[in-house]
Write a protein that holds these residues in place. Structure first.
Motif, PDB file in Angstrom:
ATOM      1  N   ARG A 180     -66.136  -2.795 -31.812  1.00  0.00           N
ATOM      2  CA  ARG A 180     -64.641  -2.783 -31.624  1.00  0.00           C
ATOM      3  C   ARG A 180     -64.192  -1.183 -31.604  1.00  0.00           C
ATOM      4  NH1 ARG A 180     -61.634  -7.488 -31.978  1.00  0.00           N
ATOM      5  NH2 ARG A 180     -62.736  -9.149 -32.429  1.00  0.00           N
ATOM      6  N   ARG A 181     -64.578  -0.430 -32.450  1.00  0.00           N
ATOM      7  CA  ARG A 181     -64.413   1.001 -32.519  1.00  0.00           C
ATOM      8  C   ARG A 181     -64.973   1.653 -31.432  1.00  0.00           C
ATOM      9  NH1 ARG A 181     -60.458   4.231 -33.435  1.00  0.00           N
ATOM     10  NH2 ARG A 181     -61.198   6.358 -34.199  1.00  0.00           N
ATOM     11  N   ALA A 182     -65.928   1.480 -30.859  1.00  0.00           N
ATOM     12  CA  ALA A 182     -66.668   2.044 -29.736  1.00  0.00           C
ATOM     13  C   ALA A 182     -65.615   1.766 -28.434  1.00  0.00           C
ATOM     14  CB  ALA A 182     -67.914   1.439 -29.446  1.00  0.00           C
TER      15      ALA A 182
ATOM     16  N   GLN B 114     -62.416   1.060 -28.597  1.00  0.00           N
ATOM     17  CA  GLN B 114     -61.329   1.612 -28.732  1.00  0.00           C
ATOM     18  C   GLN B 114     -61.325   3.122 -28.236  1.00  0.00           C
ATOM     19  OE1 GLN B 114     -60.416   1.228 -32.894  1.00  0.00           O
ATOM     20  NE2 GLN B 114     -59.279  -0.699 -32.601  1.00  0.00           N
ATOM     21  N   LEU B 115     -62.431   3.577 -28.608  1.00  0.00           N
ATOM     22  CA  LEU B 115     -62.427   5.213 -28.362  1.00  0.00           C
ATOM     23  C   LEU B 115     -62.712   5.193 -27.076  1.00  0.00           C
ATOM     24  CD1 LEU B 115     -64.867   6.396 -31.312  1.00  0.00           C
ATOM     25  CD2 LEU B 115     -62.591   6.862 -30.703  1.00  0.00           C
ATOM     26  N   THR B 116     -63.470   4.357 -26.252  1.00  0.00           N
ATOM     27  CA  THR B 116     -63.655   4.315 -24.795  1.00  0.00           C
ATOM     28  C   THR B 116     -62.428   4.332 -24.076  1.00  0.00           C
ATOM     29  OG1 THR B 116     -65.950   3.346 -24.986  1.00  0.00           O
ATOM     30  CG2 THR B 116     -64.725   3.418 -22.838  1.00  0.00           C
TER      31      THR B 116
ATOM     32  N   THR C 231     -68.311  -6.989 -34.227  1.00  0.00           N
ATOM     33  CA  THR C 231     -68.650  -6.153 -35.296  1.00  0.00           C
ATOM     34  C   THR C 231     -67.432  -4.855 -35.254  1.00  0.00           C
ATOM     35  OG1 THR C 231     -70.285  -4.762 -33.926  1.00  0.00           O
ATOM     36  CG2 THR C 231     -71.075  -6.605 -35.254  1.00  0.00           C
ATOM     37  N   ARG C 232     -67.587  -4.222 -36.436  1.00  0.00           N
ATOM     38  CA  ARG C 232     -66.536  -3.205 -36.612  1.00  0.00           C
ATOM     39  C   ARG C 232     -66.893  -2.121 -35.597  1.00  0.00           C
ATOM     40  NH1 ARG C 232     -65.505  -0.928 -42.387  1.00  0.00           N
ATOM     41  NH2 ARG C 232     -63.845  -2.742 -42.205  1.00  0.00           N
ATOM     42  N   LEU C 233     -68.244  -1.684 -35.449  1.00  0.00           N
ATOM     43  CA  LEU C 233     -68.755  -0.392 -34.619  1.00  0.00           C
ATOM     44  C   LEU C 233     -68.356  -0.805 -33.457  1.00  0.00           C
ATOM     45  CD1 LEU C 233     -70.206   1.847 -34.469  1.00  0.00           C
ATOM     46  CD2 LEU C 233     -72.450   0.406 -34.357  1.00  0.00           C
TER      47      LEU C 233
END
Length: 88
Positions: A27-29, A31-33, A23-25
């Motif tokens: 993957r974004r989490a 990336q931010l980590t 999910t996009r959510l």
């Protein structure tokens, strides 16, 4: 108790984990980590380098001040505090 067992079953489901990871959510989490960990590592590396360089520069400055104090007639602050350097 029921909620705990339901949650445990969901988290142990290989198919659910794989679909959530795509999910996009999520993957974004991730990336931010990774970005925050990388920034923290860079900041620590820069601080260590600055401390290492700063310590060496400070030691050199102290040695120069000691050498200037050992010379007669010279002050480490310059000629303005030396009473002999005025106009004669």
């Amino acid at each position: 108790m029921v909620l705990r067992s339901l949650l445990a079953r969901l988290l142990n489901s290989q198919q659910l984990i794989e679909s959530l990871s795509e999910t996009r959510l999520m993957r974004r989490a991730a990336q931010l980590t990774v970005a925050s960990i990388t920034r923290a590592q860079d900041a620590i590396r820069d601080a260590v380098r600055a401390a290492a360089l700063g310590g060496g520069q400070q030691q050199q400055q102290q040695q120069q001040e000691q050498q200037q104090q050992q010379r007669p007639g010279k002050s480490p602050q310059g000629d303005e505090q030396n009473p002999r350097s005025g106009p004669q």
